[in-house]
Design a protein around this motif. Structure first.
Motif, PDB file in Angstrom:
ATOM      1  N   PRO A 130     -24.905  35.035 111.866  1.00 21.68           N
ATOM      2  CA  PRO A 130     -24.426  35.544 113.566  1.00 21.68           C
ATOM      3  C   PRO A 130     -23.511  34.463 114.143  1.00 21.68           C
ATOM      4  CG  PRO A 130     -26.596  37.108 112.949  1.00 21.68           C
ATOM      5  CD  PRO A 130     -26.247  36.039 111.822  1.00 21.68           C
ATOM      6  N   ASP A 131     -22.602  34.502 115.368  1.00 18.10           N
ATOM      7  CA  ASP A 131     -22.035  33.389 115.409  1.00 18.10           C
ATOM      8  C   ASP A 131     -22.870  33.036 117.430  1.00 18.10           C
ATOM      9  OD1 ASP A 131     -20.800  31.772 116.334  1.00 18.10           O
ATOM     10  OD2 ASP A 131     -19.106  32.565 117.646  1.00 18.10           O
ATOM     11  N   ASP A 132     -24.116  32.480 117.082  1.00 22.47           N
ATOM     12  CA  ASP A 132     -25.548  32.213 118.834  1.00 22.47           C
ATOM     13  C   ASP A 132     -26.217  31.386 117.887  1.00 22.47           C
ATOM     14  OD1 ASP A 132     -26.883  33.445 116.733  1.00 22.47           O
ATOM     15  OD2 ASP A 132     -27.459  35.078 118.443  1.00 22.47           O
ATOM     16  N   GLU A 133     -27.192  30.888 118.704  1.00 27.36           N
ATOM     17  CA  GLU A 133     -27.585  29.599 119.124  1.00 27.36           C
ATOM     18  C   GLU A 133     -28.643  30.260 117.748  1.00 27.36           C
ATOM     19  OE1 GLU A 133     -30.934  26.946 121.084  1.00 27.36           O
ATOM     20  OE2 GLU A 133     -29.736  28.744 122.460  1.00 27.36           O
TER      21      GLU A 133
ATOM     22  N   ALA B  50     -28.701  28.858 109.723  1.00 25.21           N
ATOM     23  CA  ALA B  50     -27.839  28.150 109.235  1.00 25.21           C
ATOM     24  C   ALA B  50     -27.780  26.807 108.871  1.00 25.21           C
ATOM     25  CB  ALA B  50     -26.503  28.521 109.829  1.00 25.21           C
ATOM     26  N   GLU B  51     -28.537  26.108 109.956  1.00 27.06           N
ATOM     27  CA  GLU B  51     -28.278  24.735 109.860  1.00 27.06           C
ATOM     28  C   GLU B  51     -29.694  24.558 109.085  1.00 27.06           C
ATOM     29  OE1 GLU B  51     -29.119  22.981 113.312  1.00 27.06           O
ATOM     30  OE2 GLU B  51     -26.799  23.002 114.498  1.00 27.06           O
TER      31      GLU B  51
ATOM     32  N   SER C 100     -35.432  36.000 109.316  1.00 23.14           N
ATOM     33  CA  SER C 100     -34.500  36.492 109.174  1.00 23.14           C
ATOM     34  C   SER C 100     -33.640  36.610 110.791  1.00 23.14           C
ATOM     35  CB  SER C 100     -34.061  38.010 108.606  1.00 23.14           C
ATOM     36  OG  SER C 100     -35.320  38.652 110.121  1.00 23.14           O
ATOM     37  N   HIS C 101     -32.481  36.215 110.940  1.00 23.56           N
ATOM     38  CA  HIS C 101     -32.374  36.564 112.403  1.00 23.56           C
ATOM     39  C   HIS C 101     -32.329  37.508 113.614  1.00 23.56           C
ATOM     40  CE1 HIS C 101     -29.244  37.381 115.617  1.00 23.56           C
ATOM     41  NE2 HIS C 101     -28.763  35.866 115.920  1.00 23.56           N
TER      42      HIS C 101
ATOM     43  N   ASP D 272     -38.807  28.763 125.176  1.00 20.07           N
ATOM     44  CA  ASP D 272     -38.525  27.340 124.693  1.00 20.07           C
ATOM     45  C   ASP D 272     -37.995  26.923 123.483  1.00 20.07           C
ATOM     46  OD1 ASP D 272     -37.103  24.718 125.936  1.00 20.07           O
ATOM     47  OD2 ASP D 272     -38.986  24.056 125.353  1.00 20.07           O
ATOM     48  N   GLY D 273     -37.484  28.217 122.902  1.00 20.05           N
ATOM     49  CA  GLY D 273     -36.429  28.184 121.490  1.00 20.05           C
ATOM     50  C   GLY D 273     -37.966  28.309 120.174  1.00 20.05           C
ATOM     51  N   TRP D 274     -37.813  27.919 119.669  1.00 23.85           N
ATOM     52  CA  TRP D 274     -38.489  28.219 117.835  1.00 23.85           C
ATOM     53  C   TRP D 274     -37.915  26.752 117.403  1.00 23.85           C
ATOM     54  CZ3 TRP D 274     -36.073  28.759 113.145  1.00 23.85           C
ATOM     55  CH2 TRP D 274     -34.683  29.690 113.748  1.00 23.85           C
ATOM     56  N   GLY D 275     -38.798  27.313 115.923  1.00 19.65           N
ATOM     57  CA  GLY D 275     -38.314  26.723 115.102  1.00 19.65           C
ATOM     58  C   GLY D 275     -39.258  26.562 113.596  1.00 19.65           C
TER      59      GLY D 275
END
Length: 107
Positions: A4-7, A13-14, A78-79, A101-104
């Motif tokens: 999907p085209d989001d953050e 994708a990266e 998965s997304h 504050d995000g994820w990884g």
């Protein structure tokens, strides 16, 4: 693979382009920030009681008077799974005056 085209889609994708196998389970870490250690500790206690499979790591941030709470979930990234888990943890963090504050993925 299409994402999907989001953050979240961009990060996935990266990771895919970097050779990470997204069809396998990984330790996915969701990051949260708090101004007070007691707020972050309250979230840790809540997670221990309600989400025992989630591992928590509470530590001081590099920024003074900020506390990091890293929540690790073993999952296939998965997304949909990332977005769903992030929403659950963000709702909990917000209830204790923290924020997402995000994820990884732990490499």
């Amino acid at each position: 693979m299409n994402f999907p085209d989001d953050e979240t889609g961009q990060v996935l994708a990266e990771m895919h382009q970097a050779g990470i196998d997204l069809s396998q389970s990984h330790d996915v870490v969701f990051f949260h920030l708090f101004e007070q250690e007691s707020q972050a500790q309250a979230m840790v206690e809540h997670i221990k009681e309600h989400l025992p499979a989630v591992k928590c790591n509470l530590h001081p941030d590099e920024t003074p008077n900020v506390w990091d709470l890293d929540c690790t979930v073993v999952m296939t990234p998965s997304h949909e799974a990332i977005v769903t888990q992030e929403e659950v943890l963000e709702k909990i963090a917000t209830s204790f005056s923290g924020y997402n504050d995000g994820w990884g993925i732990e490499a």
